[in-house]
Design a protein around this motif. Structure first.
Motif, PDB file in Angstrom:
ATOM      1  N   LEU A 344       0.831  -1.196   0.000  1.00  0.00           N
ATOM      2  CA  LEU A 344       0.000   0.000   0.000  1.00  0.00           C
ATOM      3  C   LEU A 344       0.870   1.251   0.000  1.00  0.00           C
ATOM      4  O   LEU A 344       1.967   1.262   0.576  1.00  0.00           O
ATOM      5  CB  LEU A 344      -0.935   0.008   1.214  1.00  0.00           C
ATOM      6  N   ASN A 345       0.353   2.290  -0.626  1.00  0.00           N
ATOM      7  CA  ASN A 345       1.085   3.550  -0.750  1.00  0.00           C
ATOM      8  C   ASN A 345       0.938   4.368   0.534  1.00  0.00           C
ATOM      9  O   ASN A 345       0.286   5.415   0.573  1.00  0.00           O
ATOM     10  CB  ASN A 345       0.562   4.335  -1.952  1.00  0.00           C
ATOM     11  N   ALA A 346       1.558   3.881   1.595  1.00  0.00           N
ATOM     12  CA  ALA A 346       1.480   4.540   2.901  1.00  0.00           C
ATOM     13  C   ALA A 346       2.630   4.053   3.765  1.00  0.00           C
ATOM     14  O   ALA A 346       3.163   2.956   3.560  1.00  0.00           O
ATOM     15  CB  ALA A 346       0.147   4.238   3.582  1.00  0.00           C
ATOM     16  N   ALA A 350       5.775   2.989   1.266  1.00  0.00           N
ATOM     17  CA  ALA A 350       5.709   4.060   0.268  1.00  0.00           C
ATOM     18  C   ALA A 350       7.080   4.642  -0.033  1.00  0.00           C
ATOM     19  O   ALA A 350       7.276   5.262  -1.088  1.00  0.00           O
ATOM     20  CB  ALA A 350       4.767   5.165   0.751  1.00  0.00           C
ATOM     21  N   GLU A 351       8.046   4.448   0.879  1.00  0.00           N
ATOM     22  CA  GLU A 351       9.394   4.965   0.655  1.00  0.00           C
ATOM     23  C   GLU A 351      10.353   3.888   0.160  1.00  0.00           C
ATOM     24  O   GLU A 351      11.506   4.183  -0.150  1.00  0.00           O
ATOM     25  CB  GLU A 351       9.912   5.601   1.947  1.00  0.00           C
ATOM     26  N   ASP A 354       8.458   1.402  -5.613  1.00  0.00           N
ATOM     27  CA  ASP A 354       7.996   2.234  -6.719  1.00  0.00           C
ATOM     28  C   ASP A 354       7.766   1.325  -7.917  1.00  0.00           C
ATOM     29  O   ASP A 354       7.886   0.101  -7.817  1.00  0.00           O
ATOM     30  CB  ASP A 354       8.990   3.359  -7.037  1.00  0.00           C
ATOM     31  N   ASP A 355       7.442   1.921  -9.062  1.00  0.00           N
ATOM     32  CA  ASP A 355       7.124   1.121 -10.242  1.00  0.00           C
ATOM     33  C   ASP A 355       8.324   0.365 -10.789  1.00  0.00           C
ATOM     34  O   ASP A 355       8.163  -0.540 -11.610  1.00  0.00           O
ATOM     35  CB  ASP A 355       6.549   2.017 -11.343  1.00  0.00           C
ATOM     36  N   GLN A 359       4.758  -2.442  -7.200  1.00  0.00           N
ATOM     37  CA  GLN A 359       3.624  -1.535  -7.365  1.00  0.00           C
ATOM     38  C   GLN A 359       3.065  -1.137  -6.008  1.00  0.00           C
ATOM     39  O   GLN A 359       2.946  -1.969  -5.104  1.00  0.00           O
ATOM     40  CB  GLN A 359       2.520  -2.192  -8.201  1.00  0.00           C
ATOM     41  N   LEU A 360       2.727   0.148  -5.887  1.00  0.00           N
ATOM     42  CA  LEU A 360       2.041   0.663  -4.711  1.00  0.00           C
ATOM     43  C   LEU A 360       0.562   0.817  -5.032  1.00  0.00           C
ATOM     44  O   LEU A 360       0.195   1.291  -6.111  1.00  0.00           O
ATOM     45  CB  LEU A 360       2.625   2.015  -4.293  1.00  0.00           C
ATOM     46  N   PRO A 362      -3.281   2.382  -4.227  1.00  0.00           N
ATOM     47  CA  PRO A 362      -3.933   3.524  -3.577  1.00  0.00           C
ATOM     48  C   PRO A 362      -4.679   3.077  -2.329  1.00  0.00           C
ATOM     49  O   PRO A 362      -5.138   1.933  -2.238  1.00  0.00           O
ATOM     50  CB  PRO A 362      -4.890   4.045  -4.654  1.00  0.00           C
ATOM     51  N   THR A 363      -4.818   3.985  -1.379  1.00  0.00           N
ATOM     52  CA  THR A 363      -5.352   3.611  -0.065  1.00  0.00           C
ATOM     53  C   THR A 363      -6.650   4.343   0.270  1.00  0.00           C
ATOM     54  O   THR A 363      -6.933   4.596   1.440  1.00  0.00           O
ATOM     55  CB  THR A 363      -4.307   3.905   1.029  1.00  0.00           C
TER      56      THR A 363
END
Length: 427
Positions: A344-346, A350-351, A354-355, A359-360, A362-363
């Motif tokens: 998850l992009n959180a 999130a750090e 990346d692509d 893959q991250l 959306p939350t």
């Protein structure tokens, strides 16, 4: 400045044990690597002694001082598990109060040793990793390093059901844990604060930001977690293999992964390996049965690192659907094995992700996560070579940035700089 072999380091690691949960592993990695490079005194809790002795400690140029607060820590932990049987996070919040007593005992003992002539050139408190860490080791009058610290991740209010199961009503009480740090004036007496993420830095008072250095708390043993060729493209002969590694607790949100798997299981051959234990296991096993995907899942419980590597090598992707994740060490382990990752992009992921390496997701809410995760899993089937390339890039990134060797080397360089500055200020 590099450290001379005669420089004496004091490492305090409340949690420190090999082949254990992530924070204890952090303490062990710093200890085991420093011990063969410099004269080292490790201070740790007595509960870690059996595991350390079994691993051959004391190692290298080190001695170990065990601090015994088990008379308080044991009953406190048992109370916490009875009060919050479904929430490991709440259990940790309560039981971690013992770390303050541990520090007080340690400071008293170390000051006695100092009065008897023992000295240290640099002090480093490496665990616990909470940004609320409080210590009075500065009374030993040497440069003090804290961290790497990690935390201060915002609460994911968009997942109310998951938060309710994790006793989220207790979260506001975490601010009380800052009182010892304020009362002991820890940050004022610290020369370097290692911070793992932007969220962690945001939780440090701004006046101390000049003392902060970016350093992720997690690392990976790139020799143990080694790469292997990517599996055959998903097909009827070799299903899409997904692996999850982590605790089975509400915040890890394996239920979101199960829902995503159920949405594609009727037209995508797949297999899901779940490695870990926790209070949610029976609930999620029942959920898998209700979704009609029980036969596509293997629940492996606790695995050795070697077994984890084997499952990662079989997998096309590692999924970490955790809705509140400060670190994400398992992502680094998968990347070290040249496997792409989905998270998850959180928070910490999130750090890290990346692509280029995975893959991250959306939350916005649970439905958004499930939908995008299902799409990502189908994309692996459609474009396996692109995902294999993400795995290769992940391995390269881990070698350059996230190996334990690289991380401890940065720490040693910092020690040298702090000692030099300390000596100049004393002239």
């Amino acid at each position: 400045m590099s450290l001379h072999s005669s420089v004496r380091v004091l490492l305090s690691a409340y949690q420190c044990a090999p082949n254990s949960e992530s924070v204890s592993q952090i303490g062990w990695q710093w200890y085991s690597r420093l011990a063969v490079q410099v004269p080292l005194t490790l201070v740790t809790h007595i509960r870690n002694r059996p595991a350390l002795i079994a691993a051959g400690a004391p190692l290298g140029h080190s001695e170990i001082i065990y601090i015994d607060t088990e008379w308080f820590a044991g009953p406190l932990y048992r109370l916490a598990t009875r009060l919050f049987p479904q929430s490991e996070h709440a259990t940790f919040m309560l039981s971690s109060m013992d770390a303050y007593l541990y520090d007080s005992y340690a400071v008293r003992l170390l000051r006695q040793r100092q009065q008897q002539g023992q000295q240290w050139d640099v002090l480093h408190v490496v665990t616990p990793v909470t940004p609320k860490l409080a210590t009075r080791l500065y009374h030993l009058h040497a440069p003090l390093v804290l961290g790497p610290l990690n935390g201060n991740v915002p609460n994911p209010s968009q997942f109310p059901e998951i938060m309710r199961k994790d006793s989220a009503w207790l979260y506001p009480l975490r601010s009380v844990a800052r009182l010892p740090q304020w009362w002991w004036n820890t940050l004022e007496h610290t020369q370097a604060i290692l911070v793992a993420t932007r969220a962690t830095l945001a939780g440090i008072p701004e006046k101390y930001h000049t003392r902060c250095f970016a350093l992720l708390e997690n690392g990976v043993d790139i020799h143990r977690f080694h790469p292997a060729p990517y599996p055959p493209p998903p097909s009827g002969d070799y299903p899409l293999r997904i692996v999850y590694i982590g605790r089975l607790i509400p915040l890890k949100a394996v239920n979101l992964l199960l829902d995503a798997v159920a949405r594609i299981a009727s037209h995508v051959p797949l297999h899901l390996d779940i490695i870990g234990v926790g209070a949610q296991k029976d609930t999620w096993m029942d959920m898998a049965a209700q979704l009609g995907i029980a036969e596509k899942i293997a629940w492996h419980g606790i695995c050795t690192p070697e077994q984890m590597v084997a499952y990662l090598h079989q997998a096309h992707v590692l999924c970490l659907p955790s809705v509140r994740e400060s670190g994400g060490g398992v992502l680094l382990e998968a990347m070290a094995c040249a496997r792409p990752v989905i998270a998850l992009n959180a928070g910490g992921p999130a750090e890290l992700v990346d692509d280029h390496v995975g893959q991250l997701l959306p939350t916005d809410n649970a439905e958004t996560v499930i939908t995008h995760l299902a799409v990502a899993l189908k994309d692996i089937v459609a474009h396996p070579e692109a995902w294999a390339q993400r795995g290769r890039v992940g391995r390269e990134r881990v070698e350059k940035e996230y190996s334990w060797e690289a991380k401890v080397k940065q720490g040693i360089t910092l020690y040298g700089q702090l000692i030099s500055s300390w000596q100049k200020s004393s002239l």
